[in-house]
Design a protein around this motif. Structure first.
Motif, PDB file in Angstrom:
ATOM      1  N   ILE A 193       0.838  -1.200   0.000  1.00 48.21           N
ATOM      2  CA  ILE A 193       0.000   0.000   0.000  1.00 48.21           C
ATOM      3  C   ILE A 193       0.874   1.252   0.000  1.00 48.21           C
ATOM      4  O   ILE A 193       0.679   2.167  -0.810  1.00 48.21           O
ATOM      5  CB  ILE A 193      -0.944   0.009   1.216  1.00 48.21           C
ATOM      6  CG1 ILE A 193      -1.933  -1.160   1.135  1.00 48.21           C
ATOM      7  CG2 ILE A 193      -1.705   1.328   1.310  1.00 48.21           C
ATOM      8  CD1 ILE A 193      -2.777  -1.344   2.383  1.00 48.21           C
ATOM      9  N   ALA A 227      -3.899  -1.350  -3.399  1.00 50.86           N
ATOM     10  CA  ALA A 227      -3.022  -2.527  -3.354  1.00 50.86           C
ATOM     11  C   ALA A 227      -3.305  -3.498  -4.493  1.00 50.86           C
ATOM     12  O   ALA A 227      -2.387  -4.130  -5.025  1.00 50.86           O
ATOM     13  CB  ALA A 227      -3.171  -3.230  -2.015  1.00 50.86           C
ATOM     14  N   ARG A 244       2.073  -9.028  -2.633  1.00 49.28           N
ATOM     15  CA  ARG A 244       1.290  -8.112  -1.789  1.00 49.28           C
ATOM     16  C   ARG A 244       0.814  -8.780  -0.504  1.00 49.28           C
ATOM     17  O   ARG A 244      -0.055  -8.257   0.185  1.00 49.28           O
ATOM     18  CB  ARG A 244       0.105  -7.580  -2.603  1.00 49.28           C
ATOM     19  CG  ARG A 244       0.554  -6.614  -3.698  1.00 49.28           C
ATOM     20  CD  ARG A 244      -0.421  -6.577  -4.869  1.00 49.28           C
ATOM     21  NE  ARG A 244       0.045  -5.629  -5.884  1.00 49.28           N
ATOM     22  CZ  ARG A 244       1.000  -5.901  -6.768  1.00 49.28           C
ATOM     23  NH1 ARG A 244       1.597  -7.086  -6.774  1.00 49.28           N
ATOM     24  NH2 ARG A 244       1.384  -4.979  -7.645  1.00 49.28           N
TER      25      ARG A 244
END
Length: 524
Positions: free
Chosen positions: A199, A244, A306
């Motif tokens: 993020i 994200a 991620r």
């Protein structure tokens, strides 16, 4: 700069809300334009102006404390609402500390899921929610300039109906939908596993705002995963999830049979990105020759970077002719090649459960039941108005008949009176299968094209609302702004008499403006 010697309800109502909305939107358009042309330095400067803006601060507090559906939900401090004086005090606190905001703890509320497990809703305090709303005002226009056109969830100007229409465009008979398959993608514990660095690396924001977002993320972490997760329940959480996941939509692409080289002049038909994402829900449409295993491997690699994983249990590849559920709808290509979209079984069950709870409740009478049923039925019918809704099941004939029987028994009224109550409880909606007007490409309400957005949003309505919109030149009768964002349009009865449907008594206004009008009347 606005300062009040008397922090009362009158001074709060007297604030120039129309001017505030115009001021904030003007800054947001400039942020969008700066990022769109690649000038992130200018965008960060403008974001600082939003954080310092009196207009943005008051609007954030009003939205969180007065207009949002969850405005009565308490955070860890136990506060469910703010007095008018407390709202002014919070504005002063935001003015002094918006660039160095420190979050308090979160109140955790367990929410049961369909599979029998629970997810934890983490509620910030009203003050923290107000800061997050202010942060969202600054972040959203910057990232709207970078978001993929096939991302529809929790975005200004986009909705689930856009996703529904895009699935229709990819599976109807004209594009041989009968031969296609669909990957129903499920991301395992998406909000709990998003890597904070994923993020922060993508965040377009000045240093103070970035620090505030990082603190927002850290305050809601699971001790077992200190570098992961964004708290569900925060105002800014859906936006952070979109940041994200942005780019996952481009992993699978396919070309036309001519296989021409992709250039700026190539037709949009030559390359398609048949992936539709709504927050963490996603479907990927496959042609017969597409390798599903290879595509899922690339998606898994994207998610691993991620901190997330594909759910092996829930992710599956389905033939379009077998049908699949997405966003409360069931999509299927029939044997004759025609595409059909109807409410999903789970969605209809949940709706019927709500209706039964109201109809069978013995705590109030038939008239009150009709009043409580109307928004539930209208909301359900509006959500499914682009579906195939013929047949007694989706026409709600059986449910209406049951309600009529109960009303007749309880109210002991004549047949005509009961019929009037049923009409009130089950408002009709006009259906137009697959006729939704899709949002164009990467267009955003922040791009300044008010003519496009106001006209597009006006076409989403019919009946008296549509007439009022045309009469008002697509402007809100309350705040005077064009209807350019995703906020719903409400039809307001000027004299307060909902039985008076004369044209001069009806005006189209923003949902928030409508709520505020009624709240102001009740407060006085």
């Amino acid at each position: 700069m606005i300062r009040h010697s008397y922090k009362t309800s009158e001074s709060w109502k007297a604030l120039p809300w129309k001017k505030f909305r115009r001021n904030l939107f003007r800054l947001q358009k400039r942020v969008y334009k700066a990022v769109h042309v690649g000038d992130k330095r200018k965008a960060r400067f403008l974001q600082k102006l939003i954080l310092k803006s009196t207009s943005a601060r008051f609007l954030a507090i009003r939205l969180v404390s007065q207009l949002n559906a969850g405005k009565k939900t308490a955070g860890i401090d136990g506060k469910k609402s703010l007095s008018f004086e407390e709202r002014f005090n919070l504005e002063e606190l935001l003015r002094m500390k918006s660039g160095n905001w420190k979050h308090q703890g979160l109140r955790e509320i367990p929410i049961p899921k369909k599979d029998g497990t629970t997810r934890m809703l983490k509620i910030p305090t009203i003050a923290d929610r107000s800061w997050q709303c202010l942060a969202k005002y600054a972040l959203e226009p910057a990232h709207e300039a970078t978001f993929h056109s096939r991302s529809y969830g929790f975005r200004t100007g986009r909705s689930a109906h856009d996703a529904q229409k895009y699935i229709f465009l990819n599976l109807n008979s004209k594009v041989n939908g009968i031969n296609k398959r669909v990957i129903e993608l499920d991301i395992e514990k998406c909000f709990d596993r998003i890597n904070h660095s994923a993020i922060m690396n993508e965040l377009i924001a000045p240093k103070g705002l970035k620090l505030g977002i990082l603190r927002c993320l850290k305050v809601g972490v699971n001790p077992e995963f200190p570098e992961q997760g964004t708290p569900q329940g925060g105002v800014v959480s859906p936006l952070l999830a979109n940041i994200a996941l942005n780019g996952i939509e481009s992993i699978h692409r396919y070309h036309d049979n001519q296989k021409r080289r992709i250039t700026d002049k190539t037709s949009a038909r030559d390359i398609k990105e048949p992936s539709i994402r709504y927050a963490d829900d996603m479907v990927i449409i496959l042609r017969p020759k597409d390798n599903a295993i290879e595509i899922l491997e690339r998606i898994s690699e994207f998610l691993r970077k991620r901190g997330m994983n594909v759910s092996q249990k829930k992710t599956k590849v389905t033939a379009a002719t077998d049908g699949f559920d997405f966003l409360g709808w069931h999509f299927k290509v029939q044997k004759n090649g025609k595409f059909k979209s109807i409410p999903s079984v789970d969605n209809f069950k949940a709706f019927r459960k709500k209706v039964k709870h109201i109809v069978n409740n013995s705590n109030y009478g038939a008239t009150t039941k009709a009043e409580k049923l109307a928004p539930v039925v209208r909301g359900w019918r509006n959500y499914h108005k682009f579906c195939k809704m013929d047949g007694s099941k989706f026409s709600l004939w059986h449910i209406e008949h049951r309600a009529y029987t109960v009303f007749n028994k309880e109210a002991k009224q004549n047949r005509h009176s009961c019929q009037e109550l049923i009409k009130k409880a089950f408002p009709k909606v006009s259906y137009s299968e697959s006729k939704h007007i899709s949002v164009k490409g990467t267009k955003s309400p922040y791009n300044g094209d008010t003519a496009y957005w106001s006209e597009r949003n006006s076409k989403l309505y019919d009946g008296e609302t549509s007439k009022a919109l045309k009469k008002q030149n697509h402007r809100c009768a309350s705040c005077g702004l064009k209807f350019i964002d995703e906020e719903r349009v409400n039809l307001h009865h000027i004299d307060g008499n909902h039985a008076n449907w004369k044209k001069n008594n009806l005006e189209a206004i923003h949902e928030s403006c409508h709520n505020y009008k009624h709240m102001s009347k009740s407060a006085s």
